[in-house]
Design an enzyme around this catalytic site. Structure first.
Site, PDB file in Angstrom:
ATOM      1  N   ASP A 177      -5.692  -3.895  -2.509  1.00  0.00           N
ATOM      2  CA  ASP A 177      -4.674  -3.533  -1.515  1.00  0.00           C
ATOM      3  C   ASP A 177      -4.038  -4.769  -0.876  1.00  0.00           C
ATOM      4  O   ASP A 177      -4.724  -5.677  -0.402  1.00  0.00           O
ATOM      5  CB  ASP A 177      -5.329  -2.674  -0.440  1.00  0.00           C
ATOM      6  N   SER A 235       0.827  -1.201   0.000  1.00  0.00           N
ATOM      7  CA  SER A 235       0.000   0.000   0.000  1.00  0.00           C
ATOM      8  C   SER A 235       0.871   1.264   0.000  1.00  0.00           C
ATOM      9  O   SER A 235       1.708   1.440  -0.873  1.00  0.00           O
ATOM     10  CB  SER A 235      -0.962  -0.036   1.187  1.00  0.00           C
TER      11      SER A 235
END
Length: 757
Positions: free
Chosen positions: A220, A74
Site C-alpha cells: 500500500d 490505495s
C-alpha cells in the site's frame, strides 16, 4: 492554498524545487493547447472512506472542471483509476454499487468451485491454518490474504484493459502510488497493467501478500505517501485539488483486533507524511477534507455515506471550485474523451503460461479452459482462474492482456505455487454434548504433501485423538490428464460408543478396534463427480458391553472382512456445514467375505445419502435422506456392519448414535433463517435460527442380538436450534424431541461444535 491550513514559507520553497524537476511526460499538453491551467486531482487513501472521492468528482463535473492528471493512493488509486480510464461519476457510482467488497476478504474459492478431493479435505478439517511443513521446518503465509480475491474484484470492476505502454494514454493521465517493501521507497506506477497498479497501491502490508511488479515487492502506497501531492508537483501541473480522507486515530475501545492495531500503527506513519505533503500546496490549490470520523476503513457497507460526505465537502467550497471551472465549450472538448462505448470482447490470439509450480502445463491449461481464438471476457477469465486457483496449491494466479508489436493480443497467465509448501497442516476440533450421559470430543490434524507428480499426486495423512481415535495415510496418484487415478490407503481406528438403556441410563460401551487397507482405482468425472472401485481388507474386533455379551455369550467378536467396493459421489454443495445451494449424493456398495470365529459367510452392504439445499434471500430449505443396509447371506449370523441413528438432526431427542442396527432409513427437512447480514470483514460468520422435522427407523438390532427383529418402529422427531458458521467450524445449540413409543417421547439438549449434519 484554499483550506483551513495556512501556507508556510517552507511550502513555497518546496513548491519551487518541485516545479523545477523534469517530468517524464507532458501531462499538461491538452491544457496548454486550450490555454488554461493544468489541474491535477490527488486522491488519498482511507479504505471505505474513499467513497468521498466519488462525491467530489460529482461536484467537479457539475462545475465543469477538467482534470488533466489523477494521482491516487490505495482507495484513491481505485476511484482515481476508474475516473482516469474514462468512467464518469455516474458510471463509477454504478460500478461501486456492483462491487462485491465482502468477497475481497475471501481468497479461497467457494466449495462448489473446488475439485472433489479438495472439498472432502476442506470439510473434514475446517481449521484451515495451511501451515507449511517441509524439510526446512514450519513456514507461514506472507499475509492473511494472498490478494487473489482483490485482483478478481478489480478486474470485474475495471473491465477489459490491455497493458498500456503508459498511463498517459488513458483518457486522463494517471499515476498510482505504492511502497517498495524492501527499501520503503515510494514507487510511482505509470505503465503496464492498470489493474495491477491499482492492486499494488491497495495491498495492505501484513494483511495482503506483497505484489511483485518489475522485480519490486509492493504494498500500500499509504505507508510512504497517503496523499501524493508531491507526485503531481513533479509532473509540472499548475494547480491541485487534493482530497484527504485519512482516518482519525482510534480510541482505546476501538483497538479490538489485530487489524485495528495495525491500522493504528499505520496511522502514525500516515499522519507524519501527510503534514509534509500538505506543505506543498499553494494558495492556488484546494484541499478538501470530508467529515468521515464515523466511517471505518472496512465500512464498505457505508460507502454511500462517504460519497455524500465528499459531495457536501465539495459544495462547501463551491466558490473556490468555481475558480477551476471552464467555459462549456472548453469543458465539452475535454469531456469528449469520456464518451466511449463499452469495450467489446477481445479475441485471444496467443496464450502464454508462466508456470512457477511443479504441475504440468497441460494440467493448468485444462483447468483454464482457454485457447487461442476464444473471446477475452471478464466472465471467462474469472472462471478459468478460479478453477485453477481451486486446486489450492497456488499462492496466486494472475493474468495480463497485452497487444504485441504485430497487433495480436497476448494473454499471459502466471501461476505461483505456494512458497511455504509443499506440505500443509490443517486441523479439526470437535465436541458434542447432550448434558446427560453422552459426550464426544476429538482433536485431529491432517498433513498433505502436495504435487508429488506433475499431475497432482499427493500423500495425505490424518491423526485424531479423543473419544474416537484413528491414524490414516493415503497415497493418491493421478494417471496423467486422463481423469483416472489410483490410490492406496491404510487406517487404524478405535471407536467407542456409549450405550443407554430405556431409562437413558448407561448400559456400557461398545468398542471397535480395526485396521483397514484399501487399493482403489477411480475416475474423476468432473470437479463434482467421482466413480471409484477398490478392494478392501478389514481386520478388527468388537468389544461388547455386558448387556450384549450376555445375549451373544461372548465379550468379544473378532472379524476379518475383504472384498470389492464401489463408490459414486456427486457433490455441488457450496458448504458442507451450512449449505445454501447444491446437491450431494454419496452412494457405496460392498460385497465382502466376512470371517468370525467358526463362521465364514458373504455379505452385501450399501449406503446412500442425499443432501440438497435451496435458498431465497435469508431463507434456506435443506433435506437429507439416508439409507444404509447390511445383508448377510445367513440371517442367523453376526451382523458385522452396524449403522446408527440418534442425536442432533439425526432423530433429534435421542442421544447421539444411540440406536444401532444393520438397516437404517431416515429423512429430514430443515429450515434455516439467517439472522445477520453478510459482513465486510476478514471473518464472516453468519448466524442462523433453524427448525427441523425428521423421521426414521432402525431395523435388526445390534449384531442380530434380537434375532433379526425390528429395533424400532417409524419414529417422528424434530428440533429447534441456533447455528453459527464460525471460521473454526459449525457451532450448534438446540433442543430436540422424538417419539420413543406410542405414547412416550424422548428429549435432549445439544451443544455441538465442529460437526456437520
Amino acid at each position: 492554498m484554499k483550506t483551513g491550513i495556512s501556507p508556510t514559507l517552507l511550502a513555497g520553497a518546496l513548491l519551487c524545487s518541485f516545479t523545477a524537476l523534469a517530468t517524464d511526460t507532458d501531462v499538461c499538453r491538452q491544457a496548454r493547447a486550450q490555454q488554461r491551467d493544468c489541474v491535477a486531482l490527488v486522491l488519498g487513501g482511507g479504505g471505505a472512506r474513499g467513497g468521498a472521492h466519488l462525491g467530489v468528482i460529482e461536484q467537479l463535473e457539475r462545475q465543469q472542471i477538467p482534470v488533466d492528471l489523477v494521482v491516487g493512493t490505495s482507495i484513491g488509486a481505485f476511484i482515481g483509476g476508474l475516473y482516469a480510464s474514462g468512467h464518469s461519476a455516474e458510471q463509477i457510482a454504478q460500478r461501486l454499487e456492483r462491487t462485491p467488497w465482502a468477497s475481497g476478504f475471501r481468497d479461497r474459492v467457494y466449495r462448489d468451485e473446488m475439485p472433489l478431493r479438495r472439498k472432502q479435505i476442506s470439510d473434514d478439517f475446517p481449521l484451515h491454518t495451511d501451515l507449511g511443513v517441509s524439510d526446512n521446518g514450519v513456514k507461514l503465509p506472507k499475509g492473511i490474504l494472498n490478494g487473489q480475491a482483490l485482483a478478481e474484484i478489480l478486474h470485474g470492476t475495471f473491465g477489459i484493459y490491455a497493458d498500456l505502454k503508459h498511463f498517459d494514454d488513458l483518457p486522463v493521465p494517471f499515476r498510482a502510488v505504492a511502497t517498495d517493501l524492501l527499501t520503503q521507497q515510494e514507487v510511482v506506477l505509470s505503465n503496464g497493467s492498470l489493474v495491477q497498479a491499482v492492486q499494488a497501491s491497495m495491498t495492505i502490508p501484513g494483511v495482503v501478500r506483497p505484489l511483485e511488479v518489475d522485480g519490486k515487492l509492493l504494498v500500500d502506497g499509504g505507508v510512504v505517501n497517503n496523499l501524493p501531492i508531491s507526485v503531481a508537483r513533479q509532473l509540472g501541473v499548475d494547480r491541485i485539488i487534493a482530497v484527504s480522507i485519512d482516518s482519525p486515530l482510534l480510541r482505546r475501545e476501538q483497538l479490538e483486533s489485530a487489524f485495528s492495531v495495525t491500522e493504528q500503527l499505520t496511522g502514525f506513519l500516515v499522519r507524519a507524511g501527510l503534514q509534509q505533503q500538505l506543505q506543498l500546496l499553494s494558495d492556488r490549490d484546494l484541499l478538501l477534507q470530508p467529515d468521515l470520523v464515523d466511517i471505518g476503513t472496512l465500512d464498505f457497507d457505508r460507502i454511500d455515506v462517504a460519497v455524500a460526505s465528499g459531495r457536501q465537502s465539495a459544495i462547501r467550497f463551491v466558490q473556490a471550485l468555481a475558480d477551476f471551472s471552464q467555459p462549456h465549450k472548453v469543458y465539452s472538448a475535454w469531456f469528449a474523451r469520456f464518451e466511449q462505448t463499452a469495450t467489446p470482447a477481445i479475441a485471444i490470439d496467443r496464450l502464454q503460461l508462466q508456470n512457477n509450480s511443479r504441475l504440468a502445463d497441460q494440467l493448468l491449461f485444462d483447468r483454464l479452459e482457454l485457447k487461442p481464438g476464444d473471446l477475452y471476457t471478464e466472465r471467462s477469465i474469472r472462471r478459468g482462474l478460479r478453477q485453477l486457483y481451486g486446486l489450492d496449491t497456488f499462492e496466486r494466479v494472475s493474468q495480463q492482456l497485452s497487444v504485441t508489436e504485430d497487433g495480436s493480443t497476448l494473454l499471459s497467465v502466471k501461476a505461483e505455487e505456494k512458497s511455504w509448501g509443499p506440505g500443509y497442516l490443517n486441523f479439526r476440533l470437535m465436541f458434542e454434548d447432550d448434558f446427560r450421559n453422552n459426550h464426544q470430543y476429538q482433536l485431529a490434524a491432517a498433513y498433505t504433501r502436495t504435487n508429488l507428480s506433475p499431475w497432482g499426486a499427493e500423500w495425505h495423512s490424518e491423526l485424531a485423538l479423543g473419544s474416537n481415535k484413528y491414524l490414516s495415510t493415503e497415497l493418491y496418484w493421478p494417471l496423467a490428464n486422463s481423469g483416472l487415478y489410483t490410490s492406496g490407503s491404510f487406517v487404524h481406528r478405535r471407536d467407542i460408543q456409549g450405550l443407554q438403556d430405556e431409562l437413558q441410563l448407561s448400559a456400557g460401551e461398545l468398542k471397535n478396534i480395526e485396521h483397514a487397507f484399501q487399493l482403489s482405482g477411480g475416475w474423476n468425472i468432473s470437479d463434482h463427480a467421482r466413480l471409484q472401485f477398490g478392494w478392501l481388507w478389514r481386520d478388527g474386533e468388537y468389544q461388547l458391553p455386558a448387556v450384549y455379551a450376555a445375549q451373544l455369550m461372548t465379550a468379544k467378536i473378532d472379524y476379518r472382512r475383504s472384498g470389492p467396493q464401489a463408490e459414486l459421489i456427486w457433490d455441488t454443495l457450496n458448504s458442507r456445514s451450512f449449505p445454501t445451494r447444491g446437491i450431494r449424493l454419496a452412494s457405496s456398495y460392498r460385497f465382502l467375505t466376512d470371517k468370525v470365529p467358526g463362521t465364514r459367510l458373504n455379505s452385501t452392504a450399501s449406503s446412500t445419502e442425499l443432501l440438497a439445499a435451496k435458498s431465497w434471500q435469508q431463507h434456506t430449505l435443506r433435506t437429507r435422506w439416508r439409507f444404509d443396509h447390511y445383508n448377510p447371506e445367513d440371517d442367523s449370523g453376526f451382523a458385522l456392519e452396524q449403522f446408527s441413528l440418534g442425536g442432533f438432526l439425526n432423530l433429534s431427542g435421542y442421544p447421539a448414535e444411540s440406536l444401532f442396527g444393520s438397516q437404517i432409513q431416515f429423512g429430514s427437512l430443515v429450515y434455516l433463517y439467517r439472522l445477520n447480514e453478510q459482513s465486510i470483514s476478514f471473518i464472516n460468520a453468519p448466524l442462523y435460527f433453524g427448525t427441523s422435522l425428521e423421521r426414521g427407523r432402525v431395523r435388526k438390532d445390534v449384531f442380530g442380538a434380537s434375532g433379526g427383529a425390528d429395533a424400532t418402529d417409524w419414529l417422528w422427531a424434530g428440533s429447534v436450534f441456533l447455528g453459527w458458521d464460525t471460521p473454526l467450524g459449525p457451532l450448534y445449540f438446540g433442543v430436540g424431541m422424538a417419539e420413543q413409543g406410542p405414547t412416550e417421547y424422548s428429549d435432549a439438549v445439544y451443544l455441538s461444535f465442529g460437526k456437520s449434519y
